[in-house]
Design a protein around this motif. Structure first.
Motif, PDB file in Angstrom:
ATOM      1  N   LYS A 292       0.849  -1.206   0.000  1.00 37.17           N
ATOM      2  CA  LYS A 292       0.000   0.000   0.000  1.00 37.17           C
ATOM      3  C   LYS A 292       0.871   1.237   0.000  1.00 37.17           C
ATOM      4  N   ASN A 293       0.374   2.272  -0.701  1.00 37.61           N
ATOM      5  CA  ASN A 293       1.145   3.506  -0.827  1.00 37.61           C
ATOM      6  C   ASN A 293       0.211   4.711  -0.876  1.00 37.61           C
ATOM      7  N   GLY A 294      -0.712   4.766   0.092  1.00 37.67           N
ATOM      8  CA  GLY A 294      -1.614   5.907   0.186  1.00 37.67           C
ATOM      9  C   GLY A 294      -2.901   5.722  -0.596  1.00 37.67           C
ATOM     10  N   LYS A 295      -3.759   6.728  -0.491  1.00 36.86           N
ATOM     11  CA  LYS A 295      -5.051   6.714  -1.165  1.00 36.86           C
ATOM     12  C   LYS A 295      -5.189   7.932  -2.067  1.00 36.86           C
ATOM     13  N   LEU A 296      -6.072   7.811  -3.055  1.00 32.80           N
ATOM     14  CA  LEU A 296      -6.298   8.883  -4.016  1.00 32.80           C
ATOM     15  C   LEU A 296      -7.798   9.059  -4.208  1.00 32.80           C
ATOM     16  N   SER A 297      -8.262  10.295  -4.087  1.00 34.12           N
ATOM     17  CA  SER A 297      -9.687  10.608  -4.263  1.00 34.12           C
ATOM     18  C   SER A 297      -9.857  11.493  -5.478  1.00 34.12           C
ATOM     19  N   ASP A 298     -10.675  11.049  -6.431  1.00 38.11           N
ATOM     20  CA  ASP A 298     -10.976  11.838  -7.623  1.00 38.11           C
ATOM     21  C   ASP A 298     -12.284  11.347  -8.231  1.00 38.11           C
ATOM     22  N   TYR A 306      -1.277   1.025  -4.778  1.00 38.39           N
ATOM     23  CA  TYR A 306      -0.311  -0.018  -4.454  1.00 38.39           C
ATOM     24  C   TYR A 306       0.946   0.208  -5.302  1.00 38.39           C
ATOM     25  N   CYS A 307       2.114  -0.020  -4.699  1.00 40.36           N
ATOM     26  CA  CYS A 307       3.380   0.200  -5.396  1.00 40.36           C
ATOM     27  C   CYS A 307       4.220  -1.077  -5.397  1.00 40.36           C
ATOM     28  N   CYS A 308       5.284  -1.036  -6.123  1.00 37.51           N
ATOM     29  CA  CYS A 308       6.188  -2.172  -6.250  1.00 37.51           C
ATOM     30  C   CYS A 308       6.878  -2.438  -4.909  1.00 37.51           C
ATOM     31  N   PRO A 309       6.957  -3.698  -4.466  1.00 38.32           N
ATOM     32  CA  PRO A 309       7.618  -3.985  -3.178  1.00 38.32           C
ATOM     33  C   PRO A 309       9.114  -3.703  -3.201  1.00 38.32           C
ATOM     34  N   LEU A 310       9.710  -3.598  -4.366  1.00 34.43           N
ATOM     35  CA  LEU A 310      11.145  -3.341  -4.481  1.00 34.43           C
ATOM     36  C   LEU A 310      11.438  -1.865  -4.736  1.00 34.43           C
ATOM     37  N   LYS A 311      10.438  -1.038  -4.505  1.00 33.92           N
ATOM     38  CA  LYS A 311      10.546   0.376  -4.845  1.00 33.92           C
ATOM     39  C   LYS A 311      11.689   1.069  -4.105  1.00 33.92           C
ATOM     40  N   GLY A 328      14.677   5.645 -15.060  1.00 35.83           N
ATOM     41  CA  GLY A 328      15.588   6.727 -14.709  1.00 35.83           C
ATOM     42  C   GLY A 328      15.068   7.648 -13.629  1.00 35.83           C
ATOM     43  N   LYS A 329      13.942   7.337 -12.981  1.00 34.43           N
ATOM     44  CA  LYS A 329      13.375   8.187 -11.945  1.00 34.43           C
ATOM     45  C   LYS A 329      13.677   7.617 -10.571  1.00 34.43           C
ATOM     46  N   LYS A 330      13.498   8.440  -9.560  1.00 35.81           N
ATOM     47  CA  LYS A 330      13.769   8.017  -8.189  1.00 35.81           C
ATOM     48  C   LYS A 330      12.742   6.994  -7.719  1.00 35.81           C
ATOM     49  N   HIS A 331      11.447   7.269  -7.991  1.00 36.38           N
ATOM     50  CA  HIS A 331      10.377   6.364  -7.596  1.00 36.38           C
ATOM     51  C   HIS A 331      10.125   5.395  -8.756  1.00 36.38           C
ATOM     52  N   ARG A 332      10.752   4.242  -8.631  1.00 37.15           N
ATOM     53  CA  ARG A 332      10.678   3.287  -9.727  1.00 37.15           C
ATOM     54  C   ARG A 332       9.634   2.215  -9.444  1.00 37.15           C
ATOM     55  N   GLY A 333       9.357   1.412 -10.470  1.00 40.77           N
ATOM     56  CA  GLY A 333       8.435   0.283 -10.331  1.00 40.77           C
ATOM     57  C   GLY A 333       7.022   0.630 -10.765  1.00 40.77           C
ATOM     58  N   CYS A 334       6.210  -0.409 -10.929  1.00 36.88           N
ATOM     59  CA  CYS A 334       4.822  -0.237 -11.388  1.00 36.88           C
ATOM     60  C   CYS A 334       3.902   0.096 -10.223  1.00 36.88           C
ATOM     61  N   THR A 335       2.781   0.695 -10.515  1.00 39.37           N
ATOM     62  CA  THR A 335       1.748   1.034  -9.527  1.00 39.37           C
ATOM     63  C   THR A 335       0.398   0.564 -10.024  1.00 39.37           C
ATOM     64  N   LYS A 336      -0.464   0.246  -9.087  1.00 40.40           N
ATOM     65  CA  LYS A 336      -1.830  -0.172  -9.397  1.00 40.40           C
ATOM     66  C   LYS A 336      -2.794   0.508  -8.431  1.00 40.40           C
ATOM     67  N   TYR A 337      -4.034   0.683  -8.904  1.00 38.66           N
ATOM     68  CA  TYR A 337      -5.057   1.328  -8.100  1.00 38.66           C
ATOM     69  C   TYR A 337      -6.261   0.387  -7.981  1.00 38.66           C
ATOM     70  N   VAL A 338      -6.770   0.269  -6.789  1.00 37.63           N
ATOM     71  CA  VAL A 338      -7.954  -0.553  -6.524  1.00 37.63           C
ATOM     72  C   VAL A 338      -9.007   0.346  -5.896  1.00 37.63           C
ATOM     73  N   THR A 339     -10.183   0.402  -6.525  1.00 41.11           N
ATOM     74  CA  THR A 339     -11.260   1.244  -6.021  1.00 41.11           C
ATOM     75  C   THR A 339     -11.815   0.674  -4.718  1.00 41.11           C
ATOM     76  N   ILE A 340     -11.885   1.519  -3.706  1.00 42.28           N
ATOM     77  CA  ILE A 340     -12.426   1.105  -2.409  1.00 42.28           C
ATOM     78  C   ILE A 340     -13.954   1.139  -2.491  1.00 42.28           C
ATOM     79  N   SER A 341     -14.574   0.082  -2.066  1.00 43.40           N
ATOM     80  CA  SER A 341     -16.033  -0.048  -2.212  1.00 43.40           C
ATOM     81  C   SER A 341     -16.753   0.774  -1.156  1.00 43.40           C
ATOM     82  N   ASP A 342     -16.708   2.098  -1.329  1.00 37.31           N
ATOM     83  CA  ASP A 342     -17.405   2.984  -0.405  1.00 37.31           C
ATOM     84  C   ASP A 342     -18.699   3.515  -1.004  1.00 37.31           C
ATOM     85  N   ASP A 343     -19.078   3.053  -2.201  1.00 39.56           N
ATOM     86  CA  ASP A 343     -20.330   3.478  -2.802  1.00 39.56           C
ATOM     87  C   ASP A 343     -21.294   2.295  -2.837  1.00 39.56           C
TER      88      ASP A 343
END
Length: 425
Positions: A292-298, A306-311, A328-343
């Motif tokens: 886990k790497n924080g939440k995003l509201s939009d 979610y971020c790469c465990p080897l980040k 070539g960036k500092k924050h490397r690795g893939c990221t994924k987003y899972v919608t939280i079922s709050d609706d």
């Protein structure tokens, strides 16, 4: 003397129509309240034929499942007792093809909506129709144009720029065999949609709406619920629909405005189903559990990032050599987003037994659509939107009138089966 008896027999119109069918229409029109439907609308000149009689003639047309006016006129001329029950003066010529056609083309649909509303309210007061479990569905109605003819080899006949000349109001739609997103059994057609709200317990219609075929089902749903609630409360109802109505606005309206429940399958809309652990953490392409790497509201939704465990690892390298690892960036690795079922949409347990049992009630809407098509509404003979919605409304009024007559007269047959009611009337 024999000649006189023969002449009297020929003048008796009851000999030329079967007794059960004559009794059926007699009971049907006796229990059809047309007091609020105008009989004559002409302000000047002759009144012409009764509008109520012409409406009853179209009800006969739907009960006999005729698809064109010519069949109706021939039927009334050969069964004068039924024409008499409609309200025509059988001692004079019956209305012509042009008169009947002009009536349905120019009739104000609000009058038919009002008549159907009175039928529904009457059945509701009798304890027949209820809004505890209601289902919404739509059925296609093909326009009367050569572009719908499968034997037509015209070029681009299903192009949006090739509007049919015979019907400027119809829209281009697609009809599929199911609501699966990968369904390949589909066909294009020009025409309209008839949206119908059905009582799942009795299988009778409550409200109907005709739109052009390019209008989505979910767009018309909120308007139908609002119009229905204006004369028959849908408060605390259980709303059932297929995947075509899986829209967040419908869930919110049913829950917050009508305090009801909803039984709608989830439409994944071609979204991928990522692999997850039992804890809900997604698995990356390398087969590692992501962190886990924080939440995003939009856009009114909250998503868990979610971020790469080897980040944050300085020495490790990505096992699958992902393109985002060597960016070539500092924050490397893939990221994924899972919608939280709050609706409301994502809070439904669609795998439980109660959901599946309730959703099985929605098949009553499919059965009613089948009866609706049998009245001759699968393909229109008119060439305008007003004619389409009037013919659709008359078909629903006819089916409600049959059910009402069967209930009032305590018929032994099912009020949902038109043929059996006609047979033993």
């Amino acid at each position: 003397m024999a000649v006189i008896y023969r002449q009297e027999i020929l003048q008796d119109i009851t000999f030329f129509t079967s007794a059960p069918k004559a009794q059926f229409y007699d009971k049907l029109f006796l229990n059809l309240d047309l007091s609020e439907f105008p009989e004559y609308t002409a302000k000047t000149g002759r009144n012409g034929f009764s509008k109520r009689a012409l409406l009853c003639a179209f009800i006969v047309m739907k009960c006999e499942c005729f698809s064109c006016i010519t069949d109706l006129i021939d039927y009334l001329n050969n069964n004068l007792i039924i024409a008499h029950y409609c309200g025509f003066n059988i001692m004079k010529p019956l209305p012509s093809h042009r008169t009947v056609d002009r009536f349905i083309l120019e009739l104000n649909n609000d009058l038919l909506k009002k008549l159907m509303k009175s039928q529904v309210l009457k059945l509701s007061k009798m304890g027949i129709i209820d809004t505890s479990f209601i289902a919404l569905d739509s059925t296609p109605v093909s326009a009367n144009t050569r572009q719908n003819n499968p034997k037509s080899f015209a070029k681009n006949k299903f192009s949006k720029d090739n509007q049919p000349r015979s019907d400027k109001d119809c829209g281009l739609g697609v009809h599929t065999a199911s609501n699966q997103h990968n369904e390949r059994n589909f066909e294009y057609y020009w025409g309209y949609k008839n949206h119908i709200l059905v009582d799942c317990i009795t299988g009778l219609p409550i409200y109907e709406l005709t739109t052009s075929d390019n209008v989505s089902d979910s767009t018309a749903a909120l308007d139908i619920l609002s119009q229905t609630n204006s004369f028959l409360s849908v408060d605390e109802c259980t709303f059932l629909a297929d995947k075509g109505y899986d829209v967040k606005a419908i869930y919110n309206t049913v829950k917050e405005l009508y305090h009801g429940e909803y039984v709608i399958p989830l439409n994944k809309r071609n979204t991928k189903d990522p692999k997850k652990l039992a804890s809900g953490h997604p698995i990356c392409e390398a087969g590692l559990a992501m962190h886990k790497n924080g939440k995003l509201s939009d856009n009114g939704r909250t998503r868990q990032k979610y971020c790469c465990p080897l980040k944050n690892s300085k020495c490790a390298s990505c096992p699958c050599d992902h393109k985002n690892w060597n960016n070539g960036k500092k924050h490397r690795g893939c990221t994924k987003y899972v919608t939280i079922s709050d609706d409301y949409r994502l809070s439904i347990d669609r795998e439980c037994i109660s959901f599946k049992k309730l959703y099985a009630l929605r098949t009553e809407a499919e059965r009613y659509n089948s009866r609706f098509k049998q009245t001759g509404q699968e393909r229109l003979w008119g060439h305008s939107f007003n004619a389409a919605q009037n013919l659709n409304s008359v078909a629903h009024i006819a089916l409600l009138a049959v059910a009402l007559a069967a209930i009032v007269t305590k018929s032994n047959s099912s009020y949902r089966c038109l043929k059996s009611v006609k047979r033993i009337a």
